[in-house]
Design a protein around this motif. Sequence first.
Motif, short mmCIF file in Angstrom:
data_model
loop_
_atom_site.label_atom_id
_atom_site.label_comp_id
_atom_site.label_asym_id
_atom_site.label_seq_id
_atom_site.Cartn_x
_atom_site.Cartn_y
_atom_site.Cartn_z
N ILE A 214 6.15 2.37 -13.96
CA ILE A 214 5.29 3.16 -13.11
C ILE A 214 3.89 3.13 -13.71
N TYR A 215 2.92 2.76 -12.88
CA TYR A 215 1.57 2.48 -13.36
C TYR A 215 0.60 3.57 -12.94
N LEU A 216 -0.29 3.95 -13.87
CA LEU A 216 -1.34 4.92 -13.59
C LEU A 216 -2.71 4.26 -13.72
N GLY A 217 -3.53 4.38 -12.67
CA GLY A 217 -4.89 3.88 -12.71
C GLY A 217 -5.88 5.00 -12.44
N SER B 59 0.83 -1.21 0.00
CA SER B 59 0.00 0.00 0.00
C SER B 59 0.86 1.26 0.00
N GLU B 60 2.06 1.17 0.55
CA GLU B 60 2.96 2.33 0.56
C GLU B 60 3.42 2.71 -0.84
N ASN B 61 3.25 1.81 -1.79
CA ASN B 61 3.63 2.10 -3.17
C ASN B 61 2.47 2.66 -3.99
N ILE B 62 1.33 2.88 -3.36
CA ILE B 62 0.17 3.47 -4.01
C ILE B 62 0.10 4.95 -3.61
N PHE B 63 -0.04 5.82 -4.61
CA PHE B 63 -0.10 7.27 -4.38
C PHE B 63 -1.37 7.78 -5.05
N ILE B 64 -2.31 8.30 -4.25
CA ILE B 64 -3.59 8.76 -4.78
C ILE B 64 -3.41 10.10 -5.48
N THR B 65 -4.09 10.28 -6.61
CA THR B 65 -3.95 11.50 -7.40
C THR B 65 -5.31 12.12 -7.71
N LEU C 175 12.65 4.15 -18.40
CA LEU C 175 11.47 3.84 -17.62
C LEU C 175 10.26 3.62 -18.53
N ILE C 176 9.25 2.94 -18.00
CA ILE C 176 7.98 2.78 -18.71
C ILE C 176 6.88 3.36 -17.83
N VAL C 177 6.11 4.30 -18.38
CA VAL C 177 4.93 4.84 -17.70
C VAL C 177 3.71 4.21 -18.36
N GLU C 178 3.03 3.36 -17.59
CA GLU C 178 1.91 2.57 -18.09
C GLU C 178 0.59 3.21 -17.64
N ASP C 179 -0.11 3.83 -18.57
CA ASP C 179 -1.37 4.54 -18.31
C ASP C 179 -2.51 3.60 -18.70
N ASP C 180 -3.32 3.17 -17.72
CA ASP C 180 -4.22 2.03 -17.95
C ASP C 180 -5.66 2.31 -17.51
N PRO C 181 -6.32 3.37 -18.00
CA PRO C 181 -7.66 3.71 -17.50
C PRO C 181 -8.79 2.87 -18.06
N TYR C 182 -8.56 2.15 -19.16
CA TYR C 182 -9.66 1.44 -19.82
C TYR C 182 -9.65 -0.06 -19.56
N ARG C 183 -8.72 -0.53 -18.73
CA ARG C 183 -8.53 -1.96 -18.52
C ARG C 183 -9.81 -2.69 -18.14
N PRO D 33 -15.98 10.58 -13.67
CA PRO D 33 -14.82 11.44 -13.84
C PRO D 33 -14.84 12.67 -12.93
N GLY D 34 -16.03 13.10 -12.51
CA GLY D 34 -16.12 14.27 -11.64
C GLY D 34 -15.51 14.05 -10.27
N LEU D 35 -15.28 12.81 -9.89
CA LEU D 35 -14.64 12.52 -8.61
C LEU D 35 -13.16 12.88 -8.63
N ARG D 36 -12.56 12.91 -9.83
CA ARG D 36 -11.15 13.23 -9.99
C ARG D 36 -10.29 12.42 -9.02
N CYS D 37 -10.32 11.11 -9.19
CA CYS D 37 -9.53 10.26 -8.32
C CYS D 37 -8.86 9.16 -9.14
N GLY D 38 -7.55 9.14 -9.05
CA GLY D 38 -6.76 8.09 -9.68
C GLY D 38 -5.63 7.69 -8.76
N TRP D 39 -4.67 6.94 -9.29
CA TRP D 39 -3.55 6.53 -8.45
C TRP D 39 -2.32 6.20 -9.29
N VAL D 40 -1.19 6.27 -8.63
CA VAL D 40 0.10 5.87 -9.19
C VAL D 40 0.61 4.68 -8.39
N VAL D 41 1.16 3.69 -9.08
CA VAL D 41 1.88 2.60 -8.42
C VAL D 41 3.35 2.75 -8.80
#
Length: 411
Positions: free
Chosen positions: A235-238, A97-103, A204-212, A246-254
Amino acid sequence: MDWPGRFNDCSNNRLEDSEIAAIMRVAAADNALSLAAGEPFGALYPVGPLQESFSKVLSSDLPIWGYSNTRAGVTGLRRWIREWMRRDGLVPEWVASENIFITNGSQEGLSLLSECFLDPGATILVESPSYPEALGVFRKFGAKCLGVSLLPDGPDLEAMETMLAGQRIKLFYTIPTFQNPTGYTTSDEKKRRILDLAKKHDFLIVEDDPYRNLSFEGSPEGTYLHAAGDDKRVIYLGSFSKIIAPGLRCGWVVAPGEVTEKLIKLRVMGTLCLPELLQNAILDFVAGIDLPRHLKTLSDTYRRHRDALSSSLREHACPEGLEITAPGGGFFLWGRVPWIRNMTEFAYFAIRNEKVAIIPGNIFFPESGQGVDTIRLSFSKVIPAMAEEGAKRLGEALRKFRILQQERKPE
């Protein structure tokens, strides 16, 4: 007041207008039927359950009114995301969980990562075509974006190897699952080969994965993050935008701990923290629903939208020269009209003359002059009745535009 003389170099020279937003504004002003909006279908927003979750949090004793002490995000939500991704086989064992960063949406994640890694003059590799709002972020920080051609199963590896042999690449930005704008998905085999290239050339690889989670035909391919194992260069983006609202504006970085530590410092220097009310409400919502059932409802609905628009386009627009490919998930149809030489001109023509909005594909390419005959169509908000009418309007716009093009030819 001489404002331009007071702005810094970034404000004067590196900020870009959103061409998608510009087209959407014109479409709205003309009351055009939109095949352009790359956003969720509003009828799928779980408004009732979200209201219950917000009410529950507002009535609780949780510390939601002061500054958050957890600058990386609410601990419970970070734990929930880690466990969800672990169950789905998306993360390697080192991810805690320490590797999860809320955005504030995954767009903030892109901005913070760019601020963390990119210096002016850095060269990065991106898929061609790719998400233009990401390209704009990279350019804001002075990066040079090189495009590698995207094939239906992922990037063109021969082209990538040639580009890597000639220059130093800082990172590779990819949307591997139901990509925006193409809908393509990178195969697991290509992910493994690209990871080998990342090790060899040390990028590095930045993996942007919103449609999974919007898959129409079984489970999607795996993640770069999981495939990399203990090689912590991915580095992963969810995001919750596509699966909740989308109005919640909440994602995360791993990301590895060394990266999340830098992201926390950047947050403190920027927004200080994110609102705990929002994060706790999202946690209550996701922990309290039947998530697989919710995701199936989304996927089933978007599949029907895809099928309706694809079928209508083949009947009404493809006879006028449109060629399309239907994706296995996500929001988008990608296509081309070989006889069109300026899709941006056609996009505004279609809005003005037939009240139908599309997005010209050329704006998704990192280099100008590419994709001038390509087109992105979004089915996410297009119900079957709209699909039929939209396809008819698009077909008529293509017919009239072809006549206009023929009239322009010199005798």
